[in-house]
Design a protein around this motif. Structure first.
Motif, PDB file in Angstrom:
ATOM      1  N   ASN A  14       3.739  -1.978 -14.349  1.00  0.00           N
ATOM      2  CA  ASN A  14       5.030  -1.613 -14.964  1.00  0.00           C
ATOM      3  C   ASN A  14       5.902  -0.834 -13.990  1.00  0.00           C
ATOM      4  N   ALA A  15       5.273   0.055 -13.195  1.00  0.00           N
ATOM      5  CA  ALA A  15       6.027   0.843 -12.226  1.00  0.00           C
ATOM      6  C   ALA A  15       6.627  -0.055 -11.148  1.00  0.00           C
ATOM      7  N   ILE A  16       5.835  -1.024 -10.672  1.00  0.00           N
ATOM      8  CA  ILE A  16       6.322  -1.949  -9.645  1.00  0.00           C
ATOM      9  C   ILE A  16       7.429  -2.833 -10.207  1.00  0.00           C
ATOM     10  N   LEU A  17       7.224  -3.338 -11.410  1.00  0.00           N
ATOM     11  CA  LEU A  17       8.227  -4.196 -12.038  1.00  0.00           C
ATOM     12  C   LEU A  17       9.546  -3.452 -12.208  1.00  0.00           C
ATOM     13  N   SER A  18       9.453  -2.186 -12.612  1.00  0.00           N
ATOM     14  CA  SER A  18      10.663  -1.393 -12.820  1.00  0.00           C
ATOM     15  C   SER A  18      11.390  -1.136 -11.510  1.00  0.00           C
ATOM     16  N   HIS A  29       4.583 -11.685 -13.510  1.00  0.00           N
ATOM     17  CA  HIS A  29       3.408 -10.812 -13.471  1.00  0.00           C
ATOM     18  C   HIS A  29       2.187 -11.520 -14.039  1.00  0.00           C
ATOM     19  N   ALA A  30       1.131 -11.564 -13.246  1.00  0.00           N
ATOM     20  CA  ALA A  30      -0.153 -12.127 -13.689  1.00  0.00           C
ATOM     21  C   ALA A  30      -1.201 -11.028 -13.663  1.00  0.00           C
ATOM     22  N   THR A  31      -2.028 -10.973 -14.690  1.00  0.00           N
ATOM     23  CA  THR A  31      -3.102  -9.979 -14.733  1.00  0.00           C
ATOM     24  C   THR A  31      -4.450 -10.582 -14.364  1.00  0.00           C
ATOM     25  N   LYS A  32      -4.481 -11.907 -14.210  1.00  0.00           N
ATOM     26  CA  LYS A  32      -5.730 -12.606 -13.868  1.00  0.00           C
ATOM     27  C   LYS A  32      -5.440 -13.651 -12.805  1.00  0.00           C
ATOM     28  N   LEU A  33      -6.483 -14.025 -12.058  1.00  0.00           N
ATOM     29  CA  LEU A  33      -6.338 -15.060 -11.033  1.00  0.00           C
ATOM     30  C   LEU A  33      -5.973 -16.399 -11.663  1.00  0.00           C
ATOM     31  N   PRO A 102      -3.568   5.038  -3.875  1.00  0.00           N
ATOM     32  CA  PRO A 102      -2.195   5.061  -4.409  1.00  0.00           C
ATOM     33  C   PRO A 102      -1.182   5.021  -3.267  1.00  0.00           C
ATOM     34  N   PHE A 103      -0.033   4.429  -3.523  1.00  0.00           N
ATOM     35  CA  PHE A 103       0.981   4.308  -2.482  1.00  0.00           C
ATOM     36  C   PHE A 103       2.332   4.776  -3.007  1.00  0.00           C
ATOM     37  N   ASP A 104       3.204   5.113  -2.098  1.00  0.00           N
ATOM     38  CA  ASP A 104       4.570   5.473  -2.448  1.00  0.00           C
ATOM     39  C   ASP A 104       5.361   4.181  -2.629  1.00  0.00           C
ATOM     40  N   HIS A 105       6.101   4.074  -3.700  1.00  0.00           N
ATOM     41  CA  HIS A 105       6.817   2.822  -3.980  1.00  0.00           C
ATOM     42  C   HIS A 105       7.887   2.527  -2.936  1.00  0.00           C
ATOM     43  N   ALA A 106       8.451   3.565  -2.342  1.00  0.00           N
ATOM     44  CA  ALA A 106       9.428   3.340  -1.279  1.00  0.00           C
ATOM     45  C   ALA A 106       8.760   2.679  -0.078  1.00  0.00           C
ATOM     46  N   GLU A 107       7.506   3.064   0.189  1.00  0.00           N
ATOM     47  CA  GLU A 107       6.774   2.432   1.294  1.00  0.00           C
ATOM     48  C   GLU A 107       6.496   0.961   0.976  1.00  0.00           C
ATOM     49  N   LEU A 108       6.080   0.678  -0.261  1.00  0.00           N
ATOM     50  CA  LEU A 108       5.828  -0.712  -0.643  1.00  0.00           C
ATOM     51  C   LEU A 108       7.090  -1.545  -0.480  1.00  0.00           C
ATOM     52  N   GLU A 109       8.228  -1.018  -0.916  1.00  0.00           N
ATOM     53  CA  GLU A 109       9.483  -1.746  -0.787  1.00  0.00           C
ATOM     54  C   GLU A 109       9.816  -2.000   0.685  1.00  0.00           C
ATOM     55  N   ALA A 110       9.589  -1.004   1.536  1.00  0.00           N
ATOM     56  CA  ALA A 110       9.861  -1.157   2.964  1.00  0.00           C
ATOM     57  C   ALA A 110       8.945  -2.214   3.579  1.00  0.00           C
ATOM     58  N   ARG A 111       7.687  -2.214   3.173  1.00  0.00           N
ATOM     59  CA  ARG A 111       6.746  -3.214   3.699  1.00  0.00           C
ATOM     60  C   ARG A 111       7.132  -4.621   3.239  1.00  0.00           C
ATOM     61  N   CYS A 112       7.611  -4.732   2.008  1.00  0.00           N
ATOM     62  CA  CYS A 112       8.087  -6.032   1.519  1.00  0.00           C
ATOM     63  C   CYS A 112       9.243  -6.528   2.374  1.00  0.00           C
ATOM     64  N   ARG A 113      10.191  -5.647   2.662  1.00  0.00           N
ATOM     65  CA  ARG A 113      11.341  -6.036   3.476  1.00  0.00           C
ATOM     66  C   ARG A 113      10.907  -6.455   4.876  1.00  0.00           C
ATOM     67  N   ALA A 114       9.965  -5.694   5.453  1.00  0.00           N
ATOM     68  CA  ALA A 114       9.505  -6.011   6.804  1.00  0.00           C
ATOM     69  C   ALA A 114       8.807  -7.360   6.854  1.00  0.00           C
ATOM     70  N   VAL A 115       7.961  -7.635   5.866  1.00  0.00           N
ATOM     71  CA  VAL A 115       7.250  -8.916   5.826  1.00  0.00           C
ATOM     72  C   VAL A 115       8.233 -10.067   5.657  1.00  0.00           C
ATOM     73  N   LEU A 116       9.230  -9.891   4.796  1.00  0.00           N
ATOM     74  CA  LEU A 116      10.210 -10.955   4.566  1.00  0.00           C
ATOM     75  C   LEU A 116      11.072 -11.195   5.805  1.00  0.00           C
ATOM     76  N   ARG A 117      11.374 -10.127   6.547  1.00  0.00           N
ATOM     77  CA  ARG A 117      12.133 -10.311   7.783  1.00  0.00           C
ATOM     78  C   ARG A 117      11.311 -11.085   8.812  1.00  0.00           C
ATOM     79  N   ARG A 118      10.037 -10.747   8.919  1.00  0.00           N
ATOM     80  CA  ARG A 118       9.181 -11.472   9.866  1.00  0.00           C
ATOM     81  C   ARG A 118       9.076 -12.935   9.477  1.00  0.00           C
ATOM     82  N   LYS A 119       8.981 -13.202   8.177  1.00  0.00           N
ATOM     83  CA  LYS A 119       8.852 -14.582   7.705  1.00  0.00           C
ATOM     84  C   LYS A 119      10.095 -15.397   8.058  1.00  0.00           C
ATOM     85  N   SER A 120      11.277 -14.776   7.947  1.00  0.00           N
ATOM     86  CA  SER A 120      12.521 -15.491   8.218  1.00  0.00           C
ATOM     87  C   SER A 120      12.891 -15.487   9.688  1.00  0.00           C
ATOM     88  N   GLY A 121      12.164 -14.672  10.480  1.00  0.00           N
ATOM     89  CA  GLY A 121      12.462 -14.592  11.905  1.00  0.00           C
ATOM     90  C   GLY A 121      13.708 -13.789  12.203  1.00  0.00           C
TER      91      GLY A 121
END
Length: 222
Positions: A14-18, A29-33, A102-121
């Motif tokens: 819920n915290a990530i979704l928000s 959101h999936a709770t199972k594989l 546990p992680f800081d949500h700002a860090e997760l958001e930054a890591r998401c941005r970094a991964v997406l930038r690498r993916k797009s080159g």
């Protein structure tokens, strides 16, 4: 962007979704594989956030199968395991990054941005084309020196078009990328968002063209 979150801890989910929702991202959101596999089989995602310990199995097996099927969707592992061997094992299986709970949500958001930038080159976040300067991270649009404020879905729609100029997007494809699986979306809603974005782009040399029976395409005007 459209993300798939695979996480069985409802409070954390819920915290990530928000947080991600505030940035305009669409998240299934999936709770199972089992549910995660169904989502991936029927939808396209820009990023997968994947827990390891899930009720019906190990997320790393999902990752292994995902990579074995030649899927290149970026995957960030979310786990309470902090051992170096766990991180190395996940990265070797094809994970793009690893965040320890546990992680800081700002860090997760930054890591998401970094991964997406690498993916797009793309090293920088700002996209500049046809008189447009667009920063999807900051959510800013500048046309001919004028700052324009976008609503969340308008922002994500523009990002989608700018990441694939010249590509034709059907209304169904746009609905899949702009809304979550649970949203009830009509074709009229897509027309409304495209119409708003067209008005915002006035003053640039970019135009969204309607291809009757096919969808919409962003390209240079004329």
């Amino acid at each position: 962007m459209k993300f798939l979150l695979v996480e069985d801890n409802q409070e954390l989910a819920n915290a990530i979704l928000s947080r991600m929702g505030l940035d305009g991202h669409v998240i299934d959101h999936a709770t199972k594989l089992e549910d995660a596999r169904a989502f991936v089989a029927t939808g396209d995602y820009d990023l997968i956030l994947l827990d390891i310990m899930l009720p019906d199995g190990d997320g790393r097996e999902f990752l292994r199968q995902h990579r074995a099927s030649d899927q290149d969707t970026p995957v960030i592992i979310l786990t309470a395991r902090s051992q170096v061997s766990d991180r190395i094992g996940s990265l070797d299986l094809g994970a793009d990054d690893y965040v320890t709970k546990p992680f800081d949500h700002a860090e997760l958001e930054a890591r998401c941005r970094a991964v997406l930038r690498r993916k797009s080159g793309i090293a920088k976040t700002t996209i500049e084309v046809g008189g447009i300067a667009f920063d999807p991270v900051a959510g800013s649009l500048n046309i001919a020196g004028k700052e324009i404020t976008l609503r969340n879905r308008e922002l994500r729609l523009l990002e989608l078009f700018l990441n694939a100029p010249g590509q034709v997007f059907s209304k169904q494809k746009l609905a899949d990328r702009l809304f979550s699986y649970d949203d009830d979306v009509s074709e009229n809603a897509i027309e409304v968002y495209v119409g708003r974005l067209r008005r915002h782009l006035q003053g640039s040399s970019m135009k969204i063209t309607t291809l009757r029976g096919l969808g919409y395409r962003l390209g240079h005007d004329g």
